[in-house]
Design a protein around this motif. Structure first.
Motif, PDB file in Angstrom:
ATOM      1  N   ALA A 587       0.766  -0.982   0.033  1.00 30.03           N
ATOM      2  CA  ALA A 587      -0.036  -0.181  -0.639  1.00 30.03           C
ATOM      3  C   ALA A 587       0.816   1.314  -0.271  1.00 30.03           C
ATOM      4  O   ALA A 587       1.498   1.103   1.309  1.00 30.03           O
ATOM      5  CB  ALA A 587      -0.796  -0.239   1.031  1.00 30.03           C
ATOM      6  N   PRO A 588       1.465   1.987  -1.371  1.00 36.74           N
ATOM      7  CA  PRO A 588       1.373   3.608  -1.038  1.00 36.74           C
ATOM      8  C   PRO A 588       1.283   4.349  -0.517  1.00 36.74           C
ATOM      9  O   PRO A 588      -0.648   4.165  -0.395  1.00 36.74           O
ATOM     10  CB  PRO A 588       1.702   3.606  -2.932  1.00 36.74           C
ATOM     11  CG  PRO A 588       0.637   3.296  -3.307  1.00 36.74           C
ATOM     12  CD  PRO A 588       0.145   1.556  -2.571  1.00 36.74           C
ATOM     13  N   GLY A 600       5.470  25.775   3.641  1.00 37.33           N
ATOM     14  CA  GLY A 600       6.502  24.498   4.993  1.00 37.33           C
ATOM     15  C   GLY A 600       5.789  23.628   5.129  1.00 37.33           C
ATOM     16  O   GLY A 600       6.078  22.522   5.963  1.00 37.33           O
ATOM     17  N   THR A 601       4.829  23.066   4.783  1.00 32.44           N
ATOM     18  CA  THR A 601       3.984  21.865   4.887  1.00 32.44           C
ATOM     19  C   THR A 601       4.341  20.833   3.951  1.00 32.44           C
ATOM     20  O   THR A 601       5.236  20.775   3.025  1.00 32.44           O
ATOM     21  CB  THR A 601       3.025  21.530   4.429  1.00 32.44           C
ATOM     22  OG1 THR A 601       1.798  23.074   5.249  1.00 32.44           O
ATOM     23  CG2 THR A 601       1.598  20.810   4.067  1.00 32.44           C
ATOM     24  N   THR A 602       4.907  19.697   4.697  1.00 34.03           N
ATOM     25  CA  THR A 602       5.117  18.118   4.138  1.00 34.03           C
ATOM     26  C   THR A 602       4.158  17.275   4.890  1.00 34.03           C
ATOM     27  O   THR A 602       2.737  17.783   5.459  1.00 34.03           O
ATOM     28  CB  THR A 602       6.455  18.078   5.571  1.00 34.03           C
ATOM     29  OG1 THR A 602       6.907  17.396   5.055  1.00 34.03           O
ATOM     30  CG2 THR A 602       5.808  17.488   7.024  1.00 34.03           C
ATOM     31  N   THR A 603       4.558  16.267   3.761  1.00 32.80           N
ATOM     32  CA  THR A 603       3.718  15.274   4.149  1.00 32.80           C
ATOM     33  C   THR A 603       4.806  13.632   4.785  1.00 32.80           C
ATOM     34  O   THR A 603       5.856  13.820   4.681  1.00 32.80           O
ATOM     35  CB  THR A 603       3.653  14.465   2.430  1.00 32.80           C
ATOM     36  OG1 THR A 603       4.708  14.377   1.696  1.00 32.80           O
ATOM     37  CG2 THR A 603       2.183  15.630   2.584  1.00 32.80           C
ATOM     38  N   ILE A 604       4.256  13.094   5.535  1.00 33.34           N
ATOM     39  CA  ILE A 604       4.532  11.313   5.489  1.00 33.34           C
ATOM     40  C   ILE A 604       4.673  10.779   4.290  1.00 33.34           C
ATOM     41  O   ILE A 604       3.133  10.166   3.693  1.00 33.34           O
ATOM     42  CB  ILE A 604       4.909  10.273   6.629  1.00 33.34           C
ATOM     43  CG1 ILE A 604       4.539  12.198   8.212  1.00 33.34           C
ATOM     44  CG2 ILE A 604       5.712   9.517   6.587  1.00 33.34           C
ATOM     45  CD1 ILE A 604       3.722  11.127   8.663  1.00 33.34           C
ATOM     46  N   THR A 605       5.520  10.438   2.924  1.00 31.96           N
ATOM     47  CA  THR A 605       5.528   9.559   2.289  1.00 31.96           C
ATOM     48  C   THR A 605       6.381   8.499   1.936  1.00 31.96           C
ATOM     49  O   THR A 605       7.161   8.169   1.924  1.00 31.96           O
ATOM     50  CB  THR A 605       5.940  10.300   0.821  1.00 31.96           C
ATOM     51  OG1 THR A 605       5.249  11.639   0.704  1.00 31.96           O
ATOM     52  CG2 THR A 605       5.536   9.433  -0.638  1.00 31.96           C
ATOM     53  N   GLY A 606       5.037   7.224   1.325  1.00 32.22           N
ATOM     54  CA  GLY A 606       5.999   6.481   1.786  1.00 32.22           C
ATOM     55  C   GLY A 606       5.349   5.001   1.662  1.00 32.22           C
ATOM     56  O   GLY A 606       3.692   4.636   0.683  1.00 32.22           O
ATOM     57  N   VAL A 607       5.603   3.433   1.794  1.00 33.97           N
ATOM     58  CA  VAL A 607       5.026   2.373   1.014  1.00 33.97           C
ATOM     59  C   VAL A 607       5.071   1.404   2.703  1.00 33.97           C
ATOM     60  O   VAL A 607       5.730   1.303   3.460  1.00 33.97           O
ATOM     61  CB  VAL A 607       5.466   1.958  -0.102  1.00 33.97           C
ATOM     62  CG1 VAL A 607       6.522   1.917   1.103  1.00 33.97           C
ATOM     63  CG2 VAL A 607       4.694   0.588  -0.488  1.00 33.97           C
ATOM     64  N   ALA A 608       3.417   0.272   2.887  1.00 35.46           N
ATOM     65  CA  ALA A 608       3.020  -0.426   3.953  1.00 35.46           C
ATOM     66  C   ALA A 608       2.909  -1.616   3.439  1.00 35.46           C
ATOM     67  O   ALA A 608       2.703  -1.833   1.567  1.00 35.46           O
ATOM     68  CB  ALA A 608       1.978  -0.069   4.509  1.00 35.46           C
ATOM     69  N   VAL A 609       3.427  -2.767   3.367  1.00 36.37           N
ATOM     70  CA  VAL A 609       3.417  -3.692   3.281  1.00 36.37           C
ATOM     71  C   VAL A 609       3.700  -4.810   4.233  1.00 36.37           C
ATOM     72  O   VAL A 609       3.883  -4.690   5.993  1.00 36.37           O
ATOM     73  CB  VAL A 609       4.412  -4.758   2.776  1.00 36.37           C
ATOM     74  CG1 VAL A 609       5.327  -3.586   1.777  1.00 36.37           C
ATOM     75  CG2 VAL A 609       5.918  -4.249   3.605  1.00 36.37           C
TER      76      VAL A 609
END
Length: 613
Positions: A587-588, A600-609
Motif C-alpha cells: 500500500a503506497p 513549509g507544509t510536509t507529508t509522510i510519503t512511503g509504502v506499507a507491506v
C-alpha cells in the motif's frame, strides 16, 4: 457446426430438450429364437488369456469405477425462451463406473443414479472423442455426455475425460434441471508431479452460466494453465465464449474473462479460486479443485463452481494436456523467468529548499496516484530492471550498477532518463528483496522500490522520493469467495522532513483488518523518523474503507478539516491484495502534515507491506 462449439451446443440441446429433444424410439422387437445348444469344447492346454485392464480413458476394455472431481447446479428455466427463474450451486459428488459388457456407464449421487448403455447413444463419431447418451421416462429426461478430446486439441486425451450429466423434469413450460460437470480418469501419483521448474497445459473449459432473469447460457473456450512447481503457484488467464440456449447464438469478446489462481497442494493436487466476468459485468467467483492424470502427470483435469450471491451461478470443468511448446510465464517474484512485466501504484514526494527565499523551506509534498496501473516494472532477460511511471521510462537499472545487497534492499547507483527532466543525473534505486533473504518481511508475489534523487545548485536543494509498488495482484473478484475476517501485519517505510526541510527516513509497523463478510477493511500505521540519530515519534495513523469486487478501495487518513478532492491524494493510502489468494498487501501512502498548499507544509510519503497472519 464447428467442433469447438460442440459441447456448448450439446448442452443447449439438452437444456431445452422439452422443446423437442430426444425420443425413446419406437416399435416392438420380435422375441428372438432360443440359442442353439453349445457344442462342448475340448479342454484347452494353452496359457490363460490375460485379464484386460484399462489404460486409455477413451478406449475402456474392462469394468472400472472412477473417482471424480465434480461440480453441480440446480436450474429452473422456461422452455419457451430459456429464461432462468432460479439457480443455485449444489455440493454434489458424482460417481461414475464403466461396464465393459454393455459398453455403458452408470452415474450416481449417493447411491442413486442411472445407467447409460450403447442403446442410448444419440451421437457418436460426428465429433471426435465425444459420445452423448439419452434416456427418458414420462416428463423426465436425462443426458450424459462424455468427452475425451478437447476442442482445441489435435488428439484425444488418454488419461482424463470430461463429463456432464443432466436431469430434466418438465412441468408445463417450466423445466427443473440438475446439471453436474465432472472429470475422471487415471490420476497421477503424487511422486509423478514435479516439485521444481515450470509447466504449462493447454486446457479446454466448459460450463453452464445461469443468471436469474436472463437467458441461460453455455460457456466454452480454451486457455493455458501455467504452473510454477517450485513455489506451487498456478494460474489461468483466458476469455470464453457464451452460447445463449434459446437462439443458439454465440457471444465473445475480451470482457468475458476467466481467471483462475491457486496452489499445488502437499498431496500434489490443484486447489484454487476462479472468477468469470460475463457480458453484464457480473463477477462470478468460486472454488477450483483439480489434479494431474497419467503416469507422468501428462494431463490435468479440474471442476469449478461458484456464484455472485445475487442470482448468478456457474459450474463447469476443464481438461488438458501438457504443452511443451508454450512456456509458462513468471508466477512469483521469487522465481522470475525471462522477460517479466508487472505493474502497481506510486507514491511520490518532492520538496525544495531555496536559500534566497524566506522561509527557505518551501514544502515537501507527497502524492498518491490512484490510476491503475500507474507503474510498470520490466525485468529483462539480462537482469536489467526498467521502471516506467505513467508510461514514461524513468530508470533503466543494470545489474552492474548494484552497490549493496545487505539487509532488506538491493541498492543500485544509476542515472535518470529524460523523463526525469534531465537525463544522466545520479539516481539511487532501492529494490525491496522478495523471498526468504529479506530479514524484515518475506514477500513472494509483491514488492516495492524507492527512487531517491537530490538536485542541488548554488542556492537550492531539490529532494525527490518515489515509492513504486509492483507484483502479481489478486484478480478482481477472487476475494469475493472469502468470508469472515483476516488480519495482516508488516512494516511501513517512507520519508518526511525535519524542521529545516531536509528529508529524513521513516519506518514503523503496519496492520490491516479485512472483513470479507461486510466488504470493508481498516488499518493503522505506527510511524517514527530518524532525524540524525534522534528518533522522533510521528504518531499512529488510522484509515478505513470499503472493498468492491474483491478490490480494496483507497482510504483517507483523518484530517482536522475537510479536504477538497484536488488535494485528497496528499492524504491517501491505496492497499492492494497480491498473490493467488490475497495473502499479501502492499500500500503506497501519503499523509498530510499541515495546511495544504501552504509554504513549509510536509507529508509522510512511503509504502506499507503486510502478510496475512
Amino acid at each position: 457446426m464447428k467442433y469447438d462449439n460442440l459441447l456448448a451446443a450439446s448442452l443447449a440441446a439438452a437444456l431445452v430438450a422439452a422443446c423437442g429433444g430426444g425420443s425413446s424410439g419406437g416399435g416392438i422387437s420380435s422375441t428372438p429364437p432360443p440359442p442353439a445348444a453349445p457344442t462342448p469344447s475340448p479342454t484347452s492346454t494353452s496359457a490363460p488369456t490375460p485379464t484386460p485392464t484399462n489404460s486409455n480413458v477413451g478406449n475402456l476394455v474392462a469394468d472400472e469405477a472412477f473417482s471424480t472431481l465434480s461440480s453441480g447446479s440446480d436450474i429452473s428455466l422456461s422452455v419457451i425462451d430459456a429464461e432462468v427463474g432460479g439457480a443455485s450451486v449444489e455440493d454434489r459428488k458424482v460417481a461414475i463406473s464403466y461396464d465393459a459388457s454393455t459398453d455403458g456407464y452408470t452415474v450416481s449421487l449417493g447411491g442413486q443414479g442411472s445407467t447409460f448403455t450403447s442403446a442410448g447413444i444419440i451421437e457418436q463419431g460426428e465429433y471426435p472423442g465425444t459420445t452423448r447418451y439419452y434416456t427418458e421416462s414420462g416428463n423426465s429426461s436425462e443426458f450424459l455426455t462424455i468427452s475425451t478430446r478437447g476442442y482445441s486439441q489435435n488428439s484425444a486425451n488418454q488419461y482424463v475425460a470430461l463429463g456432464y450429466w443432466q436431469r430434466n423434469v418438465l412441468n408445463g413450460v417450466q423445466q427443473e434441471t440438475e446439471f453436474d460437470t465432472f472429470v475422471f480418469g487415471f490420476p497421477a501419483s503424487s511422486s509423478a508431479v514435479p516439485v521444481s521448474g515450470l509447466g504449462s497445459y493447454t486446457i479446454d473449459i466448459f460450463g453452464a452460466l445461469s443468471v436469474v432473469g436472463t437467458e441461460a447460457r453455455a460457456l466454452s473456450g480454451s486457455g493455458l494453465l501455467e504452473l510454477d512447481f517450485g513455489t506451487g503457484a498456478w494460474r489461468v488467464r483466458t476469455t470464453l465464449g457464451e452460447f445463449p440456449l434459446a437462439d443458439y447464438g454465440y457471444l465473445s469478446g475480451g470482457s468475458l474473462k476467466f481467471n483462475a489462481d491457486g496452489f499445488v497442494t502437499s498431496n500434489r493436487r490443484l486447489d484454487g479460486i476462479f472468477t468469470y466476468t460475463n457480458l453484464d459485468g457480473d463477477f462470478v467467483s468460486g472454488d477450483v479443485s483439480g489434479q494431474f492424470y497419467g503416469p507422468a502427470a501428462q494431463e490435468v483435469g479440474a471442476a469449478f463452481s461458484g456464484g455472485t450471491g445475487t442470482g448468478a451461478v456457474l459450474n463447469g470443468a476443464f481438461t488438458g494436456k501438457r504443452d511443451n511448446q508454450s512456456r509458462a510465464g513468471t508466477l512469483a517474484l521469487t522465481n522470475i523467468q525471462g522477460d517479466t512485466v508487472v505493474s502497481g501504484y506510486l507514491a511520490e514526494a518532492l520538496g525544495t529548499i531555496q536559500d534566497d527565499l524566506t522561509p527557505a523551506f518551501r514544502g515537501f509534498y507527497g502524492n498518491t496516484y490512484t490510476e491503475r496501473p500507474f507503474t510498470r516494472i520490466h525485468f529483462q532477460q539480462d537482469g536489467t530492471i526498467n521502471v516506467q511511471l505513467d508510461g514514461a521510462l524513468v530508470a533503466s537499472i543494470e545489474p552492474g550498477e548494484l552497490v549493496s545487497s545487505d539487509g532488506a534492499y538491493d541498492v543500485y547507483e544509476t542515472t535518470t532518463t529524460s523523463a526525469f527532466g534531465t537525463a544522466g543525473l545520479p539516481l539511487t534505486a532501492r529494490i525491496f528483496k522478495p523471498g526468504t533473504a529479506n530479514p524484515e518481511v518475506q514477500l513472494t508475489y509483491s514488492s516495492f522500490g524507492i527512487l531517491e534523487q537530490e538536485i542541488s545548485g548554488s542556492d537550492y536543494l531539490q529532494q525527490v522520493r518515489r515509492y513504486f509498488t509492483y507484483g502479481f495482484d489478486t484478480p478482481e473478484g477472487h476475494m469475493n469467495v472469502r468470508s469472515g475476517s483476516a488480519s495482516y501485519s508488516g512494516i511501513a517505510v517512507g520519508t518526511t522532513t525535519n524542521s529545516s526541510g531536509l528529508a529524513i527516513d521513516v519506518d514503523g509497523t503496519s496492520s490491516f483488518v479485512v472483513n470479507f463478510s461486510s466488504d470493508s477493511y481498516s488499518g493503522m500505521l505506527d510511524l517514527q523518523a530518524d532525524d540524525g540519530g534522534t528518533i522522533v515519534d510521528l504518531g499512529t495513523f488510522e484509515f478505513a474503507s470499503t472493498i468492491t469486487n474483491g478490490i480494496m478501495d483507497a482510504a483517507n487518513f483523518d484530517y482536522p478539516t475537510a479536504l477538497s478532492a484536488s488535494v485528497q491524494s496528499l492524504n491517501t493510502i491505496i492497499p492492494v491484495f497480491y498473490g493467488p489468494d490475497g495473502s499479501e498487501i502492499v500500500a503506497p501512502f501519503s499523509i498530510l502534515r499541515g495546511p495544504p498548499n501552504a509554504i513549509g507544509t510536509t507529508t509522510i510519503t512511503g509504502v506499507a507491506v503486510a502478510i496475512e497472519d
